[in-house]
Design a protein around this motif. Sequence first.
Motif, PDB file in Angstrom:
ATOM      1  N   GLN A  24       0.831  -1.196   0.000  1.00 52.83           N
ATOM      2  CA  GLN A  24       0.000   0.000   0.000  1.00 52.83           C
ATOM      3  C   GLN A  24       0.870   1.251   0.000  1.00 52.83           C
ATOM      4  N   GLU A  25       1.938   1.231   0.790  1.00 53.52           N
ATOM      5  CA  GLU A  25       2.791   2.399   0.904  1.00 53.52           C
ATOM      6  C   GLU A  25       3.651   2.606  -0.337  1.00 53.52           C
ATOM      7  N   SER A  26       3.885   1.544  -1.105  1.00 56.70           N
ATOM      8  CA  SER A  26       4.776   1.658  -2.253  1.00 56.70           C
ATOM      9  C   SER A  26       4.031   1.988  -3.541  1.00 56.70           C
ATOM     10  N   GLY A  27       2.714   2.284  -3.443  1.00 56.06           N
ATOM     11  CA  GLY A  27       1.955   2.675  -4.623  1.00 56.06           C
ATOM     12  C   GLY A  27       2.521   3.948  -5.231  1.00 56.06           C
ATOM     13  N   ARG A  28       2.178   4.193  -6.470  1.00 54.58           N
ATOM     14  CA  ARG A  28       2.698   5.370  -7.153  1.00 54.58           C
ATOM     15  C   ARG A  28       1.552   6.132  -7.807  1.00 54.58           C
ATOM     16  N   THR A  29       1.527   7.419  -7.586  1.00 57.46           N
ATOM     17  CA  THR A  29       0.482   8.249  -8.169  1.00 57.46           C
ATOM     18  C   THR A  29       0.798   8.521  -9.632  1.00 57.46           C
ATOM     19  N   ARG A  30      -0.109   8.085 -10.498  1.00 58.85           N
ATOM     20  CA  ARG A  30       0.079   8.274 -11.940  1.00 58.85           C
ATOM     21  C   ARG A  30      -0.882   9.319 -12.501  1.00 58.85           C
ATOM     22  N   PHE A  31      -2.000   9.524 -11.796  1.00 54.61           N
ATOM     23  CA  PHE A  31      -3.002  10.493 -12.239  1.00 54.61           C
ATOM     24  C   PHE A  31      -3.534  11.253 -11.035  1.00 54.61           C
ATOM     25  N   ILE A  32      -4.053  12.422 -11.299  1.00 52.99           N
ATOM     26  CA  ILE A  32      -4.694  13.245 -10.273  1.00 52.99           C
ATOM     27  C   ILE A  32      -6.123  13.544 -10.719  1.00 52.99           C
ATOM     28  N   LEU A  33      -7.077  13.296  -9.832  1.00 52.78           N
ATOM     29  CA  LEU A  33      -8.448  13.752 -10.047  1.00 52.78           C
ATOM     30  C   LEU A  33      -8.605  15.049  -9.263  1.00 52.78           C
ATOM     31  N   ALA A  34      -8.837  16.139  -9.971  1.00 51.36           N
ATOM     32  CA  ALA A  34      -8.988  17.448  -9.331  1.00 51.36           C
ATOM     33  C   ALA A  34     -10.470  17.775  -9.228  1.00 51.36           C
ATOM     34  N   ARG A 198     -10.988  31.908   5.057  1.00 49.20           N
ATOM     35  CA  ARG A 198     -10.240  30.894   4.319  1.00 49.20           C
ATOM     36  C   ARG A 198     -11.233  29.813   3.916  1.00 49.20           C
ATOM     37  N   VAL A 199     -11.425  29.663   2.611  1.00 50.95           N
ATOM     38  CA  VAL A 199     -12.417  28.712   2.110  1.00 50.95           C
ATOM     39  C   VAL A 199     -11.716  27.529   1.442  1.00 50.95           C
ATOM     40  N   ILE A 200     -12.352  26.370   1.508  1.00 53.79           N
ATOM     41  CA  ILE A 200     -11.820  25.171   0.852  1.00 53.79           C
ATOM     42  C   ILE A 200     -12.134  25.275  -0.637  1.00 53.79           C
ATOM     43  N   SER A 201     -11.102  25.215  -1.464  1.00 48.75           N
ATOM     44  CA  SER A 201     -11.305  25.430  -2.896  1.00 48.75           C
ATOM     45  C   SER A 201     -11.226  24.159  -3.733  1.00 48.75           C
ATOM     46  N   GLU A 202     -10.394  23.190  -3.328  1.00 47.27           N
ATOM     47  CA  GLU A 202     -10.210  22.026  -4.192  1.00 47.27           C
ATOM     48  C   GLU A 202      -9.614  20.844  -3.440  1.00 47.27           C
ATOM     49  N   LEU A 203      -9.973  19.655  -3.901  1.00 49.41           N
ATOM     50  CA  LEU A 203      -9.339  18.418  -3.464  1.00 49.41           C
ATOM     51  C   LEU A 203      -8.631  17.815  -4.669  1.00 49.41           C
ATOM     52  N   THR A 204      -7.363  17.472  -4.511  1.00 49.11           N
ATOM     53  CA  THR A 204      -6.651  16.744  -5.562  1.00 49.11           C
ATOM     54  C   THR A 204      -6.371  15.346  -5.029  1.00 49.11           C
ATOM     55  N   ILE A 205      -6.843  14.356  -5.766  1.00 50.94           N
ATOM     56  CA  ILE A 205      -6.879  12.972  -5.297  1.00 50.94           C
ATOM     57  C   ILE A 205      -5.959  12.111  -6.156  1.00 50.94           C
ATOM     58  N   GLY A 206      -4.989  11.469  -5.520  1.00 47.98           N
ATOM     59  CA  GLY A 206      -4.051  10.621  -6.239  1.00 47.98           C
ATOM     60  C   GLY A 206      -4.698   9.327  -6.699  1.00 47.98           C
ATOM     61  N   LEU A 207      -4.377   8.917  -7.929  1.00 50.27           N
ATOM     62  CA  LEU A 207      -4.917   7.690  -8.517  1.00 50.27           C
ATOM     63  C   LEU A 207      -3.782   6.854  -9.106  1.00 50.27           C
ATOM     64  N   SER A 208      -4.015   5.565  -9.202  1.00 53.74           N
ATOM     65  CA  SER A 208      -3.025   4.652  -9.777  1.00 53.74           C
ATOM     66  C   SER A 208      -3.049   4.703 -11.301  1.00 53.74           C
ATOM     67  N   GLN A 209      -2.157   3.939 -11.914  1.00 47.43           N
ATOM     68  CA  GLN A 209      -2.050   3.906 -13.373  1.00 47.43           C
ATOM     69  C   GLN A 209      -3.295   3.320 -14.041  1.00 47.43           C
ATOM     70  N   ASP A 210      -4.138   2.634 -13.265  1.00 46.96           N
ATOM     71  CA  ASP A 210      -5.343   2.031 -13.840  1.00 46.96           C
ATOM     72  C   ASP A 210      -6.463   3.039 -14.087  1.00 46.96           C
ATOM     73  N   ALA A 211      -6.220   4.304 -13.753  1.00 44.44           N
ATOM     74  CA  ALA A 211      -7.274   5.318 -13.878  1.00 44.44           C
ATOM     75  C   ALA A 211      -7.810   5.444 -15.298  1.00 44.44           C
ATOM     76  N   VAL A 212      -6.960   5.198 -16.284  1.00 42.37           N
ATOM     77  CA  VAL A 212      -7.408   5.315 -17.676  1.00 42.37           C
ATOM     78  C   VAL A 212      -7.361   3.963 -18.387  1.00 42.37           C
ATOM     79  N   SER A 213      -7.448   2.890 -17.614  1.00 41.41           N
ATOM     80  CA  SER A 213      -7.441   1.548 -18.192  1.00 41.41           C
ATOM     81  C   SER A 213      -8.858   0.985 -18.217  1.00 41.41           C
ATOM     82  N   ALA A 214      -8.996  -0.191 -18.798  1.00 43.35           N
ATOM     83  CA  ALA A 214     -10.296  -0.851 -18.849  1.00 43.35           C
ATOM     84  C   ALA A 214     -10.772  -1.254 -17.459  1.00 43.35           C
ATOM     85  N   GLN A 215      -9.849  -1.282 -16.492  1.00 41.41           N
ATOM     86  CA  GLN A 215     -10.198  -1.683 -15.127  1.00 41.41           C
ATOM     87  C   GLN A 215     -10.721  -0.529 -14.272  1.00 41.41           C
ATOM     88  N   ALA A 216     -10.682   0.678 -14.801  1.00 46.49           N
ATOM     89  CA  ALA A 216     -11.024   1.852 -13.998  1.00 46.49           C
ATOM     90  C   ALA A 216     -12.423   1.760 -13.398  1.00 46.49           C
TER      91      ALA A 216
END
Length: 245
Positions: A24-34, A198-216
């Motif tokens: 879990q800790e060794s995952g790598r962020t390949r995409f960001i959902l903003a 101070r207002v909350i403007s955005e969440l950026t969420i890390g995603l794996s390489q499967d974000a744009v795969s058939a498994q998404a």
Amino acid sequence: MVKFLLSVSILFLSLSSAGSVSAQESGRTRFILAASWQPAFCQTNQKKAECATQSGDRYDATNFSLHGLWPMRQDYCGVPDDQKAADKDGQWTSLPAVNLSAETKSALDKSMPGTQSALERHEWIKHGTCTKMSADDYFATAIDLMGDLNASAVRDLFAANVGKVLKADAIKAAFDKSFGAGASDRVKMSCRRVGNKRVISELTIGLSQDAVSAQAKEKGLGGLIQGAGQTSFGCDEGIVDAAGF
């Protein structure tokens, strides 16, 4: 013998657990959902079409809005220089229209109010071109992920606290509740100053390489988050802004 087998079993479970944590800790962020909180965005962009027309009963007043789905460290893939220059100059309406099905366009207009200012043209030119997907598949994937976010405890927490301060711990707990333990370690929150607030403007969420795969779609937002790398949460608290200026 029984004690020996018990000891071996405990050791095996311990190693398995450690391996799971390590993976879990060794995952790598390949995409960001903003995901933007549109009322906060509109506080400093009041002249944009999507902000001038925003109302308290519109979808984006109490749901997260799609900003983009971004490949890490890649942009403007195969984009002609003139289009790249126009995009960087903010001339988004001069960019080519994005080829979308009627169904995807309708869903995108709801999920991404910035389409009123041609945000989808910018997002496709800068980010979508680097995914090796068609424009329709790219935006349909992003819309599905936003659907998961807006069906979660995270969105419910924000909607229930419009006009109030939310602290990072509460938001992180909502992420972990909806998307699994440790999901909040893959999220960063951004805030901005509006007057003395101070207002909350955005969440950026890390995603794996499967974000744009058939498994998404099968993995869903939770599965894609769990395969990403960790990050710091960023802003520690902010107001959930209400629609209107």
